[in-house]
Design a protein around this motif. Structure first.
Motif, mmCIF file in Angstrom:
data_model
loop_
_atom_site.group_PDB
_atom_site.id
_atom_site.type_symbol
_atom_site.label_atom_id
_atom_site.label_comp_id
_atom_site.label_asym_id
_atom_site.label_seq_id
_atom_site.Cartn_x
_atom_site.Cartn_y
_atom_site.Cartn_z
ATOM 1 N N GLY A 91 7.282 -1.982 2.350
ATOM 2 C CA GLY A 91 6.043 -1.953 1.581
ATOM 3 C C GLY A 91 5.230 -0.723 1.912
ATOM 4 N N ARG A 92 5.777 0.115 2.756
ATOM 5 C CA ARG A 92 5.059 1.320 3.134
ATOM 6 C C ARG A 92 5.907 2.570 2.994
ATOM 7 N NH1 ARG A 92 0.776 0.402 6.794
ATOM 8 N NH2 ARG A 92 -0.727 -0.825 5.655
ATOM 9 N N GLY A 116 0.790 -1.231 0.000
ATOM 10 C CA GLY A 116 0.000 0.000 0.000
ATOM 11 C C GLY A 116 0.811 1.265 0.000
ATOM 12 N N GLY A 117 2.058 1.190 0.469
ATOM 13 C CA GLY A 117 2.901 2.370 0.457
ATOM 14 C C GLY A 117 2.270 3.531 1.186
ATOM 15 N N MET A 118 2.516 4.705 0.669
ATOM 16 C CA MET A 118 1.995 5.882 1.362
ATOM 17 C C MET A 118 0.501 6.060 1.134
ATOM 18 S SD MET A 118 3.539 8.995 -0.886
ATOM 19 C CE MET A 118 3.938 9.754 0.652
ATOM 20 N N TYR A 119 -0.065 5.249 0.248
ATOM 21 C CA TYR A 119 -1.499 5.355 0.021
ATOM 22 C C TYR A 119 -2.252 4.218 0.699
ATOM 23 C CZ TYR A 119 0.813 8.026 -3.554
ATOM 24 O OH TYR A 119 1.651 8.875 -4.214
ATOM 25 N N TYR A 120 -1.679 3.705 1.780
ATOM 26 C CA TYR A 120 -2.307 2.549 2.428
ATOM 27 C C TYR A 120 -3.711 2.866 2.898
ATOM 28 C CZ TYR A 120 -1.660 4.869 6.860
ATOM 29 O OH TYR A 120 -1.743 5.763 7.877
ATOM 30 N N ASP A 121 -3.987 4.141 3.169
ATOM 31 C CA ASP A 121 -5.317 4.470 3.685
ATOM 32 C C ASP A 121 -6.182 5.163 2.650
ATOM 33 O OD1 ASP A 121 -3.692 6.620 3.673
ATOM 34 O OD2 ASP A 121 -4.363 7.457 5.553
ATOM 35 N N ASN A 167 3.118 7.002 6.830
ATOM 36 C CA ASN A 167 2.749 5.798 6.091
ATOM 37 C C ASN A 167 2.508 4.622 7.018
ATOM 38 O OD1 ASN A 167 3.474 7.340 3.867
ATOM 39 N ND2 ASN A 167 5.568 6.642 4.017
#
Lengths: 399, 303, 213, 185, 591
Positions: free
Chosen positions: E86-87, C133-138, E59
Motif C-alpha cells: 500500500g506504499r 497512501g502510496g508514495m504520497y502518504y505524507d 514511501n
C-alpha cells in the motif's frame, strides 16, 4: 498549409455586438438573463485530457468565456521533495508527467549532477538521449490518438495507443518499468541496454513508420479533419513570446523554439536534426508539426542507435546516497518535452535535502492562459480538439 | 385476416426485428473492432447489456416526462417498424402496411426523437439540452434530402404505400430504385448517414464534447428501453431503406443480406471520418444531398 | 407522543443538505440511500451473471491509473472482449475505477460521481496510493485510504498496475459479482453516516447535496 | 552577456551575480527596482520569454525569494532575476502587465506561499487548492506529514524495529546503562 | 479540401484485413520482461536485517520485523524487511542499495485482493509464487548507490617505518574523515558486536555533521580509552559492518581516532563536564590498565573514592607495555589516563599487591576490590634449551622497549609464535635493525594475529616461516643460538575443525640466531592473591570465573579484563570495567 488564406480566420472572430460588455478582455455575462448557459467540462469528462475541468459559459454553441480549473491531480510534489533526500526524490519526479516521465527524470538528474559537480559517462548520455527520444515518440503517438479522438475518430487512437504499447515494451525491457521508468538516476542510468535491443527497436520503428503513413493518409489527409482543425485556435506569432508558448505549439506559429537545438544538452549537438516549423499557427498546423516531430524523433533514434558507443560505463561515481549532501547553489535545467520547454529549477542549501525544486511544465501556460484566451468564440464542439491541439498535460500543471 | 392474428404476427415480427437489430449492432461492433485491429466484444454483448441495465436495483427519475421520454422513443421505433412491410409477400412480416404508410413512417421517425427530447430535457443535465438542440437541428436538416428523395419516389411510383413501392421494384434487379432513380438513392443514403448517427454525423452523441448527449441522465430501465429501441429502430430504418431503394426482400435471408449491406455503407463511411461540428453537418445536408434530392425530383418529374 | 416519533424518524430519514442554499435545496432530493435487498436467489444469480458480463466503467481518470486504462481499452488488450466498456455518464456506469491517489479536490468529485452511479455499483481501486497512501502518504493534499470514503470491492496493487493486472482485477471482480459478494452499494447505504462523516471531515466546503442519489 | 550585465549595472543596483553555466545567469536586484528591470530587459534586451516565476521560502532569514526566469531566444541565454522580500510583509508588485500569463504564477504563489500581489487578476480565487483552511502549504513551517497524519486515515498495523535497539534487546539488554553525556534533543 | 481528402481516409479499412494486434490472453501470455521491477523476493540467509532498505525507501513502505527461524546474532539483527504494497512504488532503490544483495525483484506483477489489509508481506518468509523466479530486477554492478571502497588511510612507507618508532598510521584528514563517515549506513549492527557496545553510528553521524564535541561525548559514554582504542582496537565491529558483505567495511576505528585527534586533553575536560556526587565508599582497583582505569572512571562518575594500585611506574597496562610505540604513541595513552586521573581517581604507581601491600589489607580497607591485570607471564616453549640466556620472552622484551631500554638483540632474531605479541616483537626487532624470522606451527592464514599486522610485517620484510615447530635450542659454536625446527604438514581434521599441523617426520631444519623470542602465549600472574582468597575464587584455565558483572565468588571481589576474558583485547577489558562498575555499584547499593 499555406493555401489557407488569413480571411478564413475571420469566421472565428465573432461578432461582439450581440454580447455584453467586455471587461479586461473578458465578457461580463448575467446567467439569469437566459442568454447564457454555464457548463462544466470535466473533471469527469471523456473529452478533457486528464483530470482537469473547463468552466464554460456558452451562448448557443459558442463559448463566451472559459476558465480552466486545475488542481485535481495536485500531489504536492514540490513540498514532498523538500522532505526527501536527493536520491529519494528520484522515484517521485517521474510521476509529475504521466505520459512522458523521462523528461522529468532527465531534468532532475541533470540538475543534481550539475550542482554536485558530477560528470556522467559518455555512454550514459547517449542512452539518456535515446530514452528521451523514445518517450517523445510514445507521447506523440498517444497525442495523435487524442487529437483524432477529440474529433470523433476513435480508430486512430486505437492504433496509436497500441503502437505506443510496443514502445512501452521497449521501455520495459530497457528500464524494468512500463510507465514510470525511473531509469535516469542521478549519476547516469540504471542498467545497460539489454542484448539485441537495437534489433527490437528497429522492428518497432518499422511498424511505427508504417502506421504513421496510414495515419497520414487517413487522418491528416482527411477532408473533415481539415475542416475541423484548420483555423481553430489560431496563435499569431506575436502571441508566442508574450504568453510563454513553447515547443511544437510555438513552432507551428513560425517561431523556431526548440531547446534541443537552441541550447543543446546531452548529445543533441552530435545529431543531425532540422527545425520543424510552420507559419500558419492553427490547430492543423500544430498537428502537422507534431506529426513531423514524431518522424523526426524516430530518425533521431535511428541516428542514436547508429552512433552510440557500444561499451562503456553507465554511471559516474556518486557518494553514499543515504548521506548525500550537495553544496549550496541553484540551477535551472530545461529539456524539450513533447509539449515544449520542460524545466527543473533546483535550489540546494548544503544539506541532505533540496531546499526547493520547482517544475516548469509547458502545459502551465498552454492549458490556462492560452487555452482561456483561445477558447473564447469557438464552438463548444471544438473545445476538446483545441485543448488537445495545445497538448496539455494536467499533472505537470499542478504537480 | 383476423386482426388478432395480425397482432400476433406483428408481435413475432417485432421481437425478431429487435433481436436482429441488436445482433446487427453486435456484428457492427465486431467489424469496427477489426478496423481498430482488435477482436471486439461478442456479438451477443448488446443483449447482456440490456439485461444488465434492466437488472439495476435503483432507477433515478427526474419527473413524469423523464418516464415518458424513453416510452415515446420506443413508441417511435415501434411505430416506424409496425407500418413497414418487412418481407414482401409474407403474412407474418407484413405488419400494418397500408395506403399512405410511408408518411406515417416518416412521421414516426421524427416522433421518437421529439419524445426523447422531452424526456431528456427533464433530466436537468446541461448536456441534455445541448444534445437535443444539436440532434433536432441536425435531424431537421437530414430530413430535407430524405423527404425530397421520398417525394421523388412518390412521384415515380405514384403511391405512398411502401408495399406498393416494393411491388413496383420486383421482377428484375434493374427495377430497383437504385437503378431507376439513382439520385434519390444517393440523397437518401447520405441522409441515412445522419439518421444512423455514425461519424461524421455523430456530434449529437459525441462523448468528447457532450458525453453521449441527450440520454446522459438515462439510467437503469430507461436506458434499457432506449437500448431495445435502438435495435428495433435500426432494423426498421434499414428495412425501410431496403424497401424503398433496394427492391425489398422476398424472404428473411435476402432481407438480412440487404439490410446488412445497407448498414455497412454507413459503417464504411463512419469508420473513416471524424465528426462534423453541428453547423458543418447542417450546412452539409442542406448543400449536396438537398441538391441531389431536388435533382432526383426533377429527374422523375420531367425525364 | 406518536407524532413526535414520526418527526424523529423523518429527521433521521431525511438529509439536511446544509451545504446548499435555500433555492438549491428545492432542486435536490433529501432522501437517504436505501438498502435494496437482492431478489429471489435464482433470479439474482442470473442478474449477477449479466452484471458481471457487462461492466460499464465510468470514464473518470482520477489519477495516474487512467494512463493504463487507455492501453486496456485499445487494441493490444481489448477489454471489450470481456464485456467491459467505458461509459461517459455516471448514471449508466457500474464500475468506478479509482486510478490511484485521490487529491482532496478530486475526492469530492469521486464521492459525487460515485453517488450518482446506479446500484449495484462496484469500485476497483488501483495502485498503492489507494490502499495506504502510496508514495504520497505524507502529502497534505491526497487521501491515504479510499475505503474510508467509498466502499471498495477490489484492490489492485502496483504503481501503476499494468493493464494485465487491471484485467486480472476485473476478472476477480466478476467472480465477486457472480458470487453475490459485491454489494458496495448496500454497504454504503448501511454505513452511510460513517462514510459521510469521513467525507465531510476532509471536504471542508461541502457545497453539494448530502447524497446525490 | 557580460556587456548586457554591465549595461544593466549602470542603471540599477545588482546585488549578486552568478554565472551558473554559459547559458544560465542569476542576478539579484532590489525589490523596488523589479518592475523597472523586468521591463527594461524585456523591451530593450530581448529577454522576452518568461519561463516561470516562483517563490522560495528562506524561513531562517525570514525572507521570501521571488525568481523570474527569463529567456532570450536571440542570445539563447536564460537569466534568473531574483528579488528578496520580507516574509512578514509578504506583498509584491504584480507584474501581470509585462507578461499576460504571469498572473497565474502570482495566483499560485499567493495560494502556496501567501505572498500577495494586489491588482493581479483573479489572485484571490482558488487555483490548485480548494477549501484550504490551513497556512499556505508551501511555506517551510507547514509540516505536511503531520497534517496528513492528522487529517487522513492511516492504515493501522504497521510497526517497525530499529536494528540497533532490537539487537540490544535481544543480545545485551543487561549491559550497563551508559552515563548520558549527550543532551537529549 | 479535395476529392483526394475524401477518398484517402478509406485507407483505414485496409487494417480490417490484417491480423489484429490483440494479445489473446494477456494475463498468461505477457510475463514481465527479464528486467521487470515486479514483486520483491528476499534471500533470508543472505539478509542481515540492516534496514538500509528501510532508510532509502521514501514511501516508508518497509518495516523491519522479527521473523521465525531467523536468530539474532552478532552480524545479523534477526529482523527482515516487511513490505507494504500500500506504499511501495516499485522504484527498486531498496534493491540497488541493499548492501548484501539479498533483496531482489521478480517479474511478477499481478496481485489482487478484496481486502486492503492483505498487501503486507515479508519477502522470503511468506511464501509466494514468485520466490523461485530468477527473472526480474536484480542488483547490478553497473551502478553503486553506496560506495564499497574505503577511503585509503595514509601510512608511512614500509622502508621509512622500518627505522623509526614514530606512529606509522597518519590518521584521517578532515575531508577524508567526512568522506569515510559518509559511507556509513547507520544500520547499527556493529553496536552489538563491539564488546563495549559503543554507539558507533551516532558518533560517525556526529563526524559527518562535523560536531566533534558531540562525538567525544558519545565516545566517553562507553569508552574512556577512545584515543587508544582508535589506534589499537581489534575492531571486530568492522567484521560485521553491513558494507563488509560486498565491499570494505567502514573504518570505524580510524574514525574514532579521528575524533580523538581533533581534541586536546584540555578540550576533553571542557567538553565532558561531570558533576560528581562524592560518597564515602572506597574501592580498590588492582592494575592501571584499560580495564582497571575504565572501571575507575565509571565508578568515579558514580561518586566512589577510587584507589588504583599499579606495580609499574606508569599506567596503561598492556596498552603501554605490550603495544609498541609505533602503533600507540604514549602521549595518546597519557591523554586517556590523564583525563581519568583528573576526575579524582587516585593512582598509586609502583605499588605491587602482594609485595608492597598485601591483598588481605586491601580486602580489609576497601568496600570492594576490582582486579584487572594483564597477561604477563609467558607460556613455555616446551622445547629443549628454552632457558638459555638469549631466549627472551616477547612480553619482557616489549616491556623493556617501553621502559626506554634498547637491548642488544644482534642481527638475526627469530620470533616463535603467531599472535599479535609475536608481530609486535618482530616488528619492534625490525626497528632495532635486526633481520627477523617468524616461526609458526600452522599456516599464515591460521595466525591469530590481525591480518593487517601480518601484512604490515611482511611489508617490513619480516620473514615468515610457517608450519614449523621448534624442537631444540642449543648453543652454537659461534656463540649464537642454533634453533632447530621440524617442518609440519596440515591435516584435515575429521571432525570438521580447522586443519591440524602434524610434524613431517625427519624433515628437520636449523639455523643460527642471535636472539630467540618466545611469543606463543601469556597468562596472568595470580600470585598476588593470598591463598585463603584464591581458594574461594574459581579459576578455569587460568581465567577468573565471574558472573556477568565481574563478581567473583567472593562478593567483595570483582575481576575483569584479560584475566577473565578469552578475547583478551583492550576493548573487552574496557567493557568489563564498565560492567564491573555497574556490578560494584549495585553490590554496594544493596548492602
Amino acid at each position: 498549409m499555406k493555401e489557407i488564406s488569413k480571411s478564413k480566420y475571420k469566421n472565428y472572430v465573432a461578432d461582439r455586438s450581440k454580447y455584453p460588455l467586455l471587461k479586461d478582455g473578458k465578457p461580463e455575462f448575467d446567467l439569469n438573463s437566459h442568454m447564457f448557459t454555464k457548463i462544466w467540462q470535466g473533471p469527469q469528462h471523456p473529452g478533457v485530457t486528464g483530470n482537469m475541468s473547463l468552466e464554460l459559459v456558452i451562448n448557443g454553441d459558442e463559448v463566451i468565456d472559459c476558465k480552466t480549473h486545475v488542481g485535481y491531480l495536485h500531489r504536492a510534489f514540490e513540498k514532498l521533495m523538500e522532505r526527501r533526500k536527493f536520491m529519494q526524490c528520484f522515484p517521485i519526479v517521474c510521476r509529475i508527467c504521466v505520459p512522458e516521465p523521462d523528461t522529468n527524470e532527465y531534468c532532475f538528474s541533470a540538475g543534481i549532477e550539475e550542482l554536485a559537480g558530477i560528470d556522467i559517462p559518455e555512454k550514459a548520455k547517449w542512452i539518456r538521449t535515446l530514452n528521451l527520444e523514445m518517450s517523445r515518440v510514445a507521447s506523440f503517438l498517444m497525442w495523435i490518438g487524442g487529437q483524432a479522438g477529440s474529433l470523433g475518430m476513435g480508430i486512430i487512437g486505437q492504433w496509436t495507443v497500441t503502437m505506443r504499447d510496443f514502445w512501452l515494451d521497449l521501455f520495459e525491457e530497457m528500464s524494468g518499468g512500463r510507465i514510470y521508468h525511473m531509469y535516469m538516476i542521478p549519476g547516469g542510468v540504471r542498467k545497460d541496454l539489454p542484448e539485441g535491443f537495437e534489433l527490437r527497436v528497429k522492428k518497432v520503428i518499422k511498424q511505427t513508420r508504417e502506421l504513421l503513413v496510414d495515419i497520414e493518409k487517413s487522418f491528416l489527409n482527411n477532408a473533415i479533419t481539415k475542416s475541423r482543425l484548420q483555423g481553430l485556435g489560431f496563435i499569431p506569432p506575436e502571441m508566442v513570446e508574450e504568453y510563454g508558448i513553447v515547443g511544437p505549439t510555438a513552432r507551428a506559429s513560425g517561431k523556431p523554439f526548440d531547446v534541443r537545438q537552441n541550447n543543446p544538452y546531452l548529445v543533441y549537438d552530435q545529431l543531425v536534426m532540422k527545425m520543424i516549423t510552420s507559419d500558419v499557427g492553427d490547430a492543423y498546423a500544430r498537428t502537422l508539426v507534431r506529426f513531423a516531430e514524431t518522424i523526426l524523433s524516430i530518425d533521431l533514434i535511428e541516428q542514436i542507435m547508429h552512433k552510440m558507443p557500444k561499451t562503456g560505463k553507465i554511471q559516474a561515481k556518486i557518494p553514499n546516497v543515504l548521506n548525500w549532501k550537495i553544496p549550496a547553489g541553484q540551477t535551472y535545467i530545461k529539456a524539450e518535452s513533447t509539449r515544449g520547454e520542460h524545466g527543473f529549477y533546483i535550489i540546494t542549501d548544503g544539506s541532505k535535502y533540496p531546499r526547493r525544486i520547482f517544475v516548469r511544465g509547458a502545459s502551465y501556460t498552454h492549458a490556462i492562459s492560452v487555452l482561456e484566451k483561445l477558447a473564447v468564440n469557438i464552438s463548444i464542439s471544438d473545445t476538446a480538439a483545441l485543448m488537445v491541439s495545445l497538448h496539455t498535460c494536467p499533472p505537470e500543471i499542478e504537480r | 385476416m383476423d386482426i388478432w392474428t395480425k397482432i400476433f404476427y406483428a408481435v413475432i415480427s417485432v421481437v425478431i426485428a429487435t433481436i436482429y437489430g441488436l445482433a446487427l449492432g453486435g456484428v457492427v461492433r465486431k467489424i469496427y473492432a477489426r478496423v481498430h485491429g482488435r477482436y471486439g466484444p461478442p456479438v451477443w454483448q448488446p443483449f447482456i447489456d440490456i439485461i444488465k441495465t434492466h437488472a439495476k436495483r435503483v432507477a433515478v427519475s427526474h419527473g413524469i416526462m423523464f418516464y415518458l421520454g424513453p416510452v415515446f422513443r420506443f413508441a417511435g421505433g415501434l411505430g416506424t417498424y409496425l407500418f413497414i412491410p418487412v418481407i414482401f409477400g409474407s403474412a407474418v412480416f407484413a405488419n400494418f402496411s397500408m395506403a399512405g404508410d410511408l408518411l406515417l413512417v416518416m412521421y414516426f421517425i421524427f416522433f421518437g426523437q421529439l419524445g426523447m427530447a422531452l424526456g431528456a430535457g427533464e433530466g436537468g443535465h446541461p448536456y441534455s439540452p445541448l444534445g437535443i438542440a444539436r440532434g433536432l437541428s441536425q435531424m431537421t436538416t437530414f430530413e430535407v434530402p430524405f423527404a425530397l428523395s421520398v417525394i421523388a419516389l412518390a412521384i415515380q411510383y405514384h403511391t405512398l404505400n411502401i408495399t406498393a413501392i416494393v411491388a413496383a421494384q420486383q421482377g428484375s434487379i434493374l427495377n430497383w430504385t437504385l437503378f431507376t432513380n439513382p439520385f434519390a438513392v444517393v440523397a437518401a443514403m447520405i441522409s441515412m448517414l445522419g439518421m444512423n448517427m455514425h461519424s461524421p454525423f455523430s456530434i449529437v452523441l459525441a462523448p468528447q464534447e457532450i458525453p453521449i448527449g441527450p440520454p446522459i441522465e438515462m439510467n437503469s430501465s430507461f436506458l434499457a428501453t432506449l437500448q431495445t429501441n435502438r435495435g428495433l429502430f435500426v432494423a426498421a430504418k434499414l428495412i425501410l431503406f431496403m424497401n424503398l431503394y433496394f427492391g425489398g426482400a422476398t424472404n428473411l435471408v435476402v432481407m438480412i443480406v440487404k439490410t446488412f449491406l445497407i448498414y455497412m455503407f454507413s459503417v464504411f463511411v463512419g469508420a473513416a471520418f471524424p465528426r462534423f461540428r453541428p453547423e458543418q453537418a447542417m450546412r452539409f445536408f442542406l448543400k449536396w444531398p438537398t441538391i441531389i434530392g431536388i435533382i432526383s425530383i426533377i429527374f422523375v418529374a420531367y425525364l | 407522543m406518536e407524532k413526535k416519533d414520526i418527526n424523529e424518524v423523518e429527521k433521521q430519514m431525511n438529509l439536511a443538505n446544509d451545504g446548499l442554499s435555500d433555492k438549491e435545496k428545492t432542486l435536490f432530493s433529501d432522501a437517504r440511500p436505501q438498502v435494496v435487498p437482492p431478489v429471489h436467489k435464482i433470479f439474482e444469480n442470473f442478474r449477477n451473471w449479466a452484471r458481471a458480463q457487462s461492466l460499464w466503467m465510468l470514464a473518470f481518470g482520477t489519477g495516474c491509473g487512467a494512463i493504463e486504462l487507455r492501453p486496456l481499452m485499445t487494441s493490444r488488450y481489448d477489454m471489450s472482449r470481456y464485456g467491459i466498456a467505458p461509459r461517459p455518464s455516471p448514471r449508466q456506469s457500474s464500475v468506478f475505477i479509482i486510478g490511484g491517489y485521490a487529491s482532496l479536490k478530486t475526492i469530492k468529485r469521486i464521492v459525487r460521481s460515485y453517488e450518482q452511479m446506479q446500484g449495484p455499483k462496484f469500485v476497483i481501486a488501483l495502485g498503492s496510493c489507494t490502499i495506504n497512501g502510496g508514495m504520497y502518504y505524507d502529502s497534505y493534499y491526497t487521501i491515504n485510504r479510499i475505503d474510508h470514503y467509498i466502499p471498495v470491492d477490489i484492490y489492485v496493487t502496483g504503481c501503476m498496475p499494468r493493464p494485465e493486472s487491471l484485467l486480472a482485477g476485473f476478472n476477480k471482480l466478476k467472480e465477486r459479482i457472480r458470487a453475490g459478494r459485491a454489494d458496495g452499494m448496500n454497504k454504503y447505504a448501511e454505513n452511510f453516516d460513517w462514510y459521510k462523516k469521513n467525507q465531510k471531515r476532509i471536504i471542508k466546503d461541502w457545497n453539494m447535496p448530502d447524497y446525490n442519489w | 552577456m557580460e556587456d548586457f550585465l554591465n549595461r544593466l549595472k549602470q542603471k540599477v543596483e545588482i546585488r549578486e551575480q552568478i554565472k551558473q553555466r554559459d547559458d544560465l545567469y542569476f542576478i539579484t536586484i532590489k525589490k523596488e527596482q523589479t518592475e523597472l528591470v523586468l521591463r527594461y530587459i524585456k523591451d530593450n534586451e530581448k529577454f522576452k520569454h518568461l519561463s516561470f516565476m516562483q517563490a522560495v521560502d528562506y524561513l531562517d532569514d525570514s525572507k521570501f525569494m521571488l525568481i523570474y526566469m527569463l529567456y532570450s531566444f536571440s542570445r539563447k541565454v536564460s537569466l534568473g532575476v531574483s528579488v528578496f522580500i520580507d516574509r512578514k510583509e509578504a506583498i509584491m508588485t504584480s507584474m501581470h502587465n509585462i507578461w499576460p500569463h504571469l498572473w497565474q504564477y502570482q495566483r499560485e504563489i499567493k495560494e502556496m506561499y501567501g505572498i500577495d500581489f494586489p491588482s493581479s487578476p483573479r489572485v484571490n480565487e482558488d487555483f490548485i487548492l480548494e477549501s484550504w483552511d490551513n497556512m499556505p502549504p508551501m511555506r517551510r513551517d507547514f509540516d505536511t506529514l503531520k497534517y496528513s497524519e492528522e487529517t487522513y486515515y492511516q492504515r493501522p498495523g504497521r510497526k517497525t524495529n530499529d536494528p540497533k535497539e532490537y539487537m540490544r534487546k535481544k543480545l545485551y539488554n543487561d549491559f550497563v546503562k551508559t552515563p548520558k553525556l549527550r543532551d537529549d534533543k | 479540401m479535395s476529392l483526394k481528402d475524401v477518398l484517402s481516409p478509406f485507407k483505414v479499412w485496409e487494417r480490417a484485413a490484417r491480423k489484429p494486434w490483440t494479445v489473446k490472453n494477456p494475463i498468461d501470455e505477457r510475463k514481465g520482461s527479464a528486467n521487470y521491477r515486479g514483486f520483491h523476493k528476499n534471500d533470508l540467509e543472505k539478509c542481515i536485517g540492516c534496514g538500509t532498505c528501510e532508510d532509502i525507501c521514501q514511501n516508508l513502505a518497509i518495516d523491519l520485523v522479527p521473523v521465525e527461524n531467523v536468530e539474532t546474532n552478532m552480524g545479523d539483527s534477526g529482523l527482515r524487511p516487511m513490505i507494504d504494497y500500500g506504499r511501495c512504488c516499485w522504484c527498486a532503490l531498496c534493491v540497488d542499495v541493499c548492501p548484501t544483495g539479498s533483496l531482489n525483484m521478480s517479474n511478477e506483477y499481478n496481485w489482487i485482493e478484496e481486502e486492503a489489509e492483505g498487501f503486507r508481506f515479508i519477502p522470503g518468509a511468506d511464501k509466494k509464487s514468485w520466490d523461485d523466479s530468477d527473472k526480474g530486477y536484480h542488483q547490478s554492478d553497473d551502478i553503486q548507490l553506496i560506495d564499497p571502497a574505503r577511503i585509503v588511510m595514509e601510512e608511512l612507507e614500509a622502508e621509512e617505518r622500518k627505522s623509526t618508532f614514530v606512529e606509522m598510521v597518519k590518521g584521517y584528514s578532515k575531508e577524508k574523515a567526512l568522506l569515510e563517515a559518509e559511507r556509513c549506513l547507520e544500520c547499527g549492527i556493529c553496536v552489538a558486536r563491539c564488546p563495549a557496545h559503543m554507539d558507533i553510528p551516532e558518533y560517525i553521524k556526529a563526524i559527518r555533521e562535523d560536531d566533534i564535541e558531540l562525538a567525544v561525548k558519545i565516545l566517553y559514554e562507553t569508552n574512556p580509552f577512545s584515543a587508544s582504542c582508535g589506534r589499537i582496537c581489534t575492531h571486530s565491529c568492522e567484521e560485521v559492518c553491513a558494507l563488509a558483505h560486498n565491499g570494505e567495511p567502514i573504518a570505524i576505528r580510524w574514525l574514532k581516532r579521528y575524533i580523538m585527534d581533533q581534541v586536546t586533553p584540555d578540550q576533553i575536560k571542557e567538553i565532558i563536564t561531570n558533576n560528581i556526587q562524592v560518597n564515602n565508599k572506597k574501592i580498590a582497583i588492582i592494575g592501571a590498565g584499560p580495564g582497571g582505569l575504565s572501571a575507575a572512571y565509571y565508578l568515579r562518575l558514580l561518586g566512589y573514592e577510587i584507589s588504583v594500585y599499579e606495580s609499574k611506574t606508569k599506567g596503561g597496562g598492556m596498552l603501554r607495555y605490550g603495544i609498541p610505540e609505533y602503533r600507540l604513541p604514549y602521549d595518546q595513552l597519557d591523554k586517556d589516563i590523564d583525563y581519568i586521573a583528573s576526575l579524582g581517581v587516585q593512582i598509586n604507581y609502583g605499588k605491587e599487591i602482594g609485595k608492597d601491600l598485601s591483598f588481605d589489607e586491601l580486602y580489609g580497607n576497601f568496600d570492594a576490590i576490582y582486579f584487572s591485570i594483564g597477561l604477563e607471564k609467558p607460556t613455555s616453549l616446551r622445547c629443549v634449551g628454552e632457558d638459555l640466556d638469549s631466549v627472551v620472552a616477547g612480553v619482557d622484551f616489549l616491556r623493556d622497549i617501553t621502559d626506554g631500554k634498547r637491548p642488544d638483540i644482534g642481527n638475526d632474531v627469530v620470533v616463535i609464535g603467531g599472535g599479535n605479541v609475536a608481530m609486535d616483537v618482530a616488528r619492534t626487532s625490525i626497528r632495532l635493525g635486526a633481520n627477523v624470522t617468524v616461526l609458526y606451527r600452522r599456516r599464515i592464514e591460521d595466525m591469530p594475529a590481525d591480518l593487517e599486522e601480518i601484512t604490515e610485517a611482511q611489508e617490513e620484510n619480516v620473514i615468515f616461516n610457517p608450519q614449523s615447530l621448534q624442537t631444540k635450542i642449543e648453543k652454537a659454536k659461534s656463540g649464537r643460538l642454533l634453533l632447530q625446527w621440524n617442518n609440519m604438514k596440515m591435516v584435515e581434521d575429521p571432525e570438521g575443525d580447522r586443519p591440524k599441523p602434524i610434524p613431517i617426520e625427519g624433515d628437520l631444519e636449523s639455523k643460527e640466531f642471535d636472539t630467540i623470542f618466545s611469543a606463543i602465549g601469556q597468562k596472568a600472574d595470580l600470585s598476588f592473591i593470598s591463598e585463603k582468597y584464591e581458594e574461594k575464587m574459581k579459576f578455569k584455565w587460568g581465567k577468573a570465573v565471574t558472573n556477568q558483572f565481574g563478581q567473583t565468588d567472593i562478593p567483595k571481589v570483582f575481576a575483569g579484563g584479560d584475566v577473565k576474558n578469552w578475547t583478551a583485547d583492550a576493548v573487552s577489558a574496557i567493557a568489563d570495567g564498565h560492567s564491573a562498575a555497574k556490578g560494584i555499584d549495585e553490590f554496594l547499593q544493596k548492602r
